[in-house]
Design a protein around this motif. Structure first.
Motif, short mmCIF file in Angstrom:
data_model
loop_
_atom_site.label_atom_id
_atom_site.label_comp_id
_atom_site.label_asym_id
_atom_site.label_seq_id
_atom_site.Cartn_x
_atom_site.Cartn_y
_atom_site.Cartn_z
N GLU A 7 -6.48 -38.91 14.39
CA GLU A 7 -6.59 -37.96 13.64
C GLU A 7 -8.31 -37.77 13.11
OE1 GLU A 7 -4.32 -39.26 10.26
OE2 GLU A 7 -2.50 -39.35 11.45
N ARG A 8 -9.00 -38.49 13.39
CA ARG A 8 -10.62 -38.54 13.25
C ARG A 8 -10.95 -37.15 14.40
NH1 ARG A 8 -13.56 -42.60 10.86
NH2 ARG A 8 -12.17 -43.89 9.85
N ILE A 9 -10.34 -36.97 15.43
CA ILE A 9 -10.89 -36.09 16.19
C ILE A 9 -10.16 -34.85 15.83
CG2 ILE A 9 -10.75 -35.27 18.82
CD1 ILE A 9 -12.05 -38.11 18.15
N THR A 10 -11.10 -33.80 15.63
CA THR A 10 -10.56 -32.55 15.30
C THR A 10 -11.02 -31.41 16.10
OG1 THR A 10 -12.63 -32.35 13.87
CG2 THR A 10 -10.79 -33.09 12.73
N PHE A 11 -10.33 -30.37 16.06
CA PHE A 11 -10.64 -28.96 17.00
C PHE A 11 -10.76 -27.94 15.87
CE2 PHE A 11 -8.06 -32.21 19.02
CZ PHE A 11 -8.55 -32.35 20.31
N ASN A 12 -11.85 -27.12 16.25
CA ASN A 12 -12.28 -25.67 15.42
C ASN A 12 -12.86 -24.80 16.47
OD1 ASN A 12 -13.16 -23.84 14.08
ND2 ASN A 12 -14.04 -24.98 12.31
N PRO A 13 -11.95 -23.58 16.76
CA PRO A 13 -12.45 -22.66 17.91
C PRO A 13 -14.00 -22.28 17.29
CG PRO A 13 -10.57 -22.08 16.67
CD PRO A 13 -10.91 -23.18 16.16
N LYS A 14 -14.35 -22.16 16.06
CA LYS A 14 -15.37 -21.49 15.52
C LYS A 14 -16.74 -22.77 15.61
CE LYS A 14 -13.39 -18.14 12.90
NZ LYS A 14 -13.15 -17.72 11.51
#
Length: 77
Positions: A7-14
């Motif tokens: 859950e510490r790994i995040t994704f944000n296209p911006k």
């Protein structure tokens, strides 16, 4: 593999071109993996190179990389 560490790994296209980052920071998983590959220890990474990280973040990066490498391979019959 579903673990709270992932859950510490995040994704944000911006952010960082949508690459996987750590806790919405602009620190990519690949940044951490490259530091480990260069011979730094997890302690060195969190104390000297990327002090915003925690040891659990480094572990999460390794788990994420392992999960990505261990994907099933389908072959046509």
């Amino acid at each position: 593999m579903n673990t709270p560490l992932l859950e510490r790994i995040t994704f944000n296209p911006k952010q960082c071109g949508g690459k996987p980052c750590i806790r919405s920071m602009r620190i990519r998983v690949t940044d951490v993996i490259e530091l480990l590959a260069a011979g730094l220890t997890p302690d060195q990474i969190v104390t000297e190179e990327l002090p915003d990280l925690e040891l659990e973040d480094v572990t999460a990066c390794l788990l994420y990389a392992a999960a990505k490498r261990n994907h099933p391979v389908l072959q046509a019959a």
